[in-house]
Design a protein around this motif. Structure first.
Motif, PDB file in Angstrom:
ATOM      1  N   ILE A  35       0.879  -1.174  -0.143  1.00  8.52           N
ATOM      2  CA  ILE A  35      -0.205  -0.154  -0.040  1.00  8.52           C
ATOM      3  C   ILE A  35       0.559   1.234  -0.041  1.00  8.52           C
ATOM      4  N   GLY A  36       0.723   2.002  -0.893  1.00 10.94           N
ATOM      5  CA  GLY A  36       1.458   3.471  -1.173  1.00 10.94           C
ATOM      6  C   GLY A  36       2.375   3.204  -2.171  1.00 10.94           C
ATOM      7  N   GLU A  37       2.641   2.149  -2.752  1.00  8.97           N
ATOM      8  CA  GLU A  37       3.493   1.987  -3.582  1.00  8.97           C
ATOM      9  C   GLU A  37       3.008   2.716  -4.908  1.00  8.97           C
ATOM     10  N   LYS A  38       3.908   3.318  -5.841  1.00  9.95           N
ATOM     11  CA  LYS A  38       3.420   4.273  -6.735  1.00  9.95           C
ATOM     12  C   LYS A  38       4.130   3.854  -8.267  1.00  9.95           C
ATOM     13  N   ASP A  39       4.720   2.697  -8.439  1.00 10.71           N
ATOM     14  CA  ASP A  39       5.470   2.211  -9.631  1.00 10.71           C
ATOM     15  C   ASP A  39       4.641   1.381 -10.510  1.00 10.71           C
ATOM     16  N   TYR A  40       3.432   1.749 -10.953  1.00 11.13           N
ATOM     17  CA  TYR A  40       2.655   1.322 -11.897  1.00 11.13           C
ATOM     18  C   TYR A  40       3.248   1.173 -13.072  1.00 11.13           C
ATOM     19  N   HIS A  41       2.948   0.140 -14.187  1.00 11.32           N
ATOM     20  CA  HIS A  41       3.730  -0.151 -15.433  1.00 11.32           C
ATOM     21  C   HIS A  41       2.817  -0.922 -15.939  1.00 11.32           C
ATOM     22  N   LEU A  42       2.042  -0.728 -17.254  1.00  8.37           N
ATOM     23  CA  LEU A  42       1.136  -1.291 -17.987  1.00  8.37           C
ATOM     24  C   LEU A  42       1.505  -2.724 -18.129  1.00  8.37           C
ATOM     25  N   ILE A  43       2.816  -2.706 -18.616  1.00  5.82           N
ATOM     26  CA  ILE A  43       3.434  -4.051 -19.111  1.00  5.82           C
ATOM     27  C   ILE A  43       4.028  -4.907 -18.207  1.00  5.82           C
ATOM     28  N   VAL A  44       4.863  -4.297 -17.119  1.00  4.13           N
ATOM     29  CA  VAL A  44       5.271  -5.400 -16.011  1.00  4.13           C
ATOM     30  C   VAL A  44       5.042  -5.070 -14.556  1.00  4.13           C
ATOM     31  N   ASN A  45       3.936  -4.172 -14.290  1.00  8.60           N
ATOM     32  CA  ASN A  45       3.521  -3.958 -13.030  1.00  8.60           C
ATOM     33  C   ASN A  45       2.294  -3.320 -13.046  1.00  8.60           C
ATOM     34  N   ASN A  46       1.150  -4.088 -13.562  1.00 11.07           N
ATOM     35  CA  ASN A  46      -0.291  -3.672 -13.647  1.00 11.07           C
ATOM     36  C   ASN A  46      -1.077  -4.297 -12.410  1.00 11.07           C
ATOM     37  N   CYS A  47      -2.343  -3.870 -12.495  1.00 11.07           N
ATOM     38  CA  CYS A  47      -3.290  -4.211 -11.497  1.00 11.07           C
ATOM     39  C   CYS A  47      -3.322  -5.715 -11.389  1.00 11.07           C
ATOM     40  N   GLU A  48      -3.140  -6.277 -12.334  1.00 10.79           N
ATOM     41  CA  GLU A  48      -3.338  -7.919 -12.483  1.00 10.79           C
ATOM     42  C   GLU A  48      -2.022  -8.724 -12.128  1.00 10.79           C
ATOM     43  N   HIS A  49      -0.973  -7.942 -12.489  1.00 10.86           N
ATOM     44  CA  HIS A  49       0.381  -8.360 -11.905  1.00 10.86           C
ATOM     45  C   HIS A  49       0.300  -8.414 -10.419  1.00 10.86           C
ATOM     46  N   PHE A  50      -0.166  -7.347  -9.698  1.00 12.65           N
ATOM     47  CA  PHE A  50      -0.123  -6.961  -8.279  1.00 12.65           C
ATOM     48  C   PHE A  50      -1.155  -8.201  -7.798  1.00 12.65           C
ATOM     49  N   ALA A  51      -2.295  -8.273  -8.225  1.00 15.77           N
ATOM     50  CA  ALA A  51      -3.370  -9.243  -7.483  1.00 15.77           C
ATOM     51  C   ALA A  51      -2.727 -10.609  -7.403  1.00 15.77           C
ATOM     52  N   THR A  52      -2.259 -11.045  -8.705  1.00 17.13           N
ATOM     53  CA  THR A  52      -1.736 -12.606  -8.913  1.00 17.13           C
ATOM     54  C   THR A  52      -0.601 -12.568  -7.897  1.00 17.13           C
ATOM     55  N   TRP A  53       0.178 -11.838  -8.017  1.00 21.46           N
ATOM     56  CA  TRP A  53       1.530 -11.777  -7.025  1.00 21.46           C
ATOM     57  C   TRP A  53       0.885 -11.950  -5.515  1.00 21.46           C
ATOM     58  N   CYS A  54      -0.129 -11.284  -5.173  1.00 25.48           N
ATOM     59  CA  CYS A  54      -0.565 -11.545  -3.762  1.00 25.48           C
ATOM     60  C   CYS A  54      -1.294 -12.920  -3.274  1.00 25.48           C
ATOM     61  N   CYS A  55      -1.723 -13.460  -4.447  1.00 23.73           N
ATOM     62  CA  CYS A  55      -2.073 -14.867  -4.172  1.00 23.73           C
ATOM     63  C   CYS A  55      -1.129 -15.780  -4.504  1.00 23.73           C
ATOM     64  N   THR A  56      -0.262 -15.735  -5.106  1.00 24.80           N
ATOM     65  CA  THR A  56       0.734 -16.736  -5.678  1.00 24.80           C
ATOM     66  C   THR A  56       2.157 -16.614  -5.374  1.00 24.80           C
ATOM     67  N   GLY A  57       2.623 -15.351  -5.308  1.00 27.12           N
ATOM     68  CA  GLY A  57       3.859 -14.777  -5.197  1.00 27.12           C
ATOM     69  C   GLY A  57       4.503 -14.981  -6.516  1.00 27.12           C
ATOM     70  N   ILE A  58       3.777 -14.683  -7.498  1.00 25.94           N
ATOM     71  CA  ILE A  58       4.400 -14.796  -9.086  1.00 25.94           C
ATOM     72  C   ILE A  58       3.591 -13.532  -9.963  1.00 25.94           C
ATOM     73  N   ARG A  59       4.478 -12.758 -10.450  1.00 27.41           N
ATOM     74  CA  ARG A  59       3.879 -11.761 -11.022  1.00 27.41           C
ATOM     75  C   ARG A  59       3.438 -12.144 -12.399  1.00 27.41           C
ATOM     76  N   SER A  60       2.208 -12.162 -12.744  1.00 32.49           N
ATOM     77  CA  SER A  60       1.767 -12.474 -13.963  1.00 32.49           C
ATOM     78  C   SER A  60       0.363 -11.877 -14.636  1.00 32.49           C
ATOM     79  N   SER A  61       0.420 -11.598 -15.833  1.00 34.46           N
ATOM     80  CA  SER A  61      -1.051 -10.776 -16.415  1.00 34.46           C
ATOM     81  C   SER A  61      -1.240 -11.582 -17.354  1.00 34.46           C
TER      82      SER A  61
END
Length: 315
Positions: free
Chosen positions: A87-113
């Motif tokens: 919370i508070g992080e501000k390094d959004y990136h459409l290709i490598v760090n978007n909202c789906e990357h974030f949610a998937t990482w929270c659930c699995t530890g793996i960034r994926s979109s």
């Protein structure tokens, strides 16, 4: 808000998402009526987007709430701890760090979109098709003893390509198209690669799509040779190949050169189209009706949660 939305059917740490038309917006249900997610919308408003906790209504914006299903994922406490830690992080990136990357990482530890992977696959397949069309005429025209794109030049180029494997001009289009077909199949294999975190029906659908892309490439390669023979006036003789390619080319408003491009490009195009098509149909047939909708989520399997989280970053 959809009348199918029932907040008490969503459980703490669920990966939830809502359609925004051309894309989907993802977050983690915090279990208290709020969602942890990247704020803002795609586009200019996302430049300064940050991860924050928002009321469910603000996250949905009158959209229909859906839940991302998993075959295996980390437990709710781990998921929430990950979400709150950012919370508070501000390094959004459409290709490598978007909202789906974030949610998937929270659930699995793996960034994926899946959105990024799907868009990348379409772009790559489009590039392969365009490159194949542009390169085929140049390759064919340059390979033969008789240069250029005259009938004699094309036949000479195809004969040279086919001769590399002990064949003749009839095998030439298949040999020239082999490279793009392999690349196209490879792109599909990556886009539809297996992932143990996915539900079993999704994994099976991906397997079907991967297999279909290989079958499609092989069948269309052999089918191209057969089509030249059928369309021609004298089978696979020189005259038959010439007339066959010209007849195929006439179907797309061209001549012999256009027919050659069509036969060469077919395996790559069919591999991509058949792989994606079979995957989508298989997923639809295998998935329980509305299983991803809130209110119809089946009870989670007993082995849903991993014994311990795996914190590795992977695209």
């Amino acid at each position: 808000m959809s009348d199918r939305f029932e907040v008490d059917t969503v459980t703490r740490a669920d990966h939830i998402y809502v359609s925004r038309g051309a894309y989907t917006h993802h977050g983690i249900d915090a279990g208290d009526g709020t969602v942890i997610h990247f704020s803002g919308e795609r586009g200019a408003a996302k430049i300064n987007a940050g991860i924050e906790r928002s009321p469910m209504a603000d996250f949905l914006k009158d959209g229909e709430l859906k839940i991302r299903r998993y075959g295996r994922r980390d437990n709710p406490d781990t998921t929430i701890a990950r979400a709150e830690s950012r919370i508070g992080e501000k390094d959004y990136h459409l290709i490598v760090n978007n909202c789906e990357h974030f949610a998937t990482w929270c659930c699995t530890g793996i960034r994926s979109s899946d959105q990024v992977r799907g868009a990348g696959s379409l772009t790559a397949h489009g590039a392969i098709a365009g490159t194949t069309v542009a390169a085929t005429t140049g390759v064919v025209g340059a390979m033969g003893a008789v240069s250029g794109l005259s009938g004699a030049g094309i036949m000479s180029g195809l004969a040279t390509a086919g001769g590399a494997v002990g064949g003749g001009a009839a095998i030439g289009p298949a040999m020239i198209g082999l490279g793009p077909a392999i690349v196209s199949v490879g792109i599909t294999q990556v886009a539809l690669r297996d992932n143990e975190n996915l539900p079993q029906d999704e994994r099976n659908a991906r397997r079907d799509g991967r297999a279909a892309s290989i079958v499609g490439a092989g069948a269309s390669t052999m089918g191209g040779v057969a089509a030249v023979s059928v369309a021609g006036t004298a089978g696979l003789s020189a005259a038959g190949i010439t007339s066959g390619l010209a007849s195929i080319g006439a179907l797309v408003g061209g001549g012999m050169a256009a027919g050659t491009v069509a036969v060469v490009a077919a395996p790559a195009v069919v591999a991509a189209g058949l792989g994606a098509g079979v995957f989508l149909v298989s997923r639809r047939l295998r998935r329980p009706v509305d299983a991803h909708e809130v209110g119809t989520i089946p009870a989670p399997p007993s082995d849903l949660y991993a014994d311990s989280p795996v914190d590795e970053d992977a695209e």
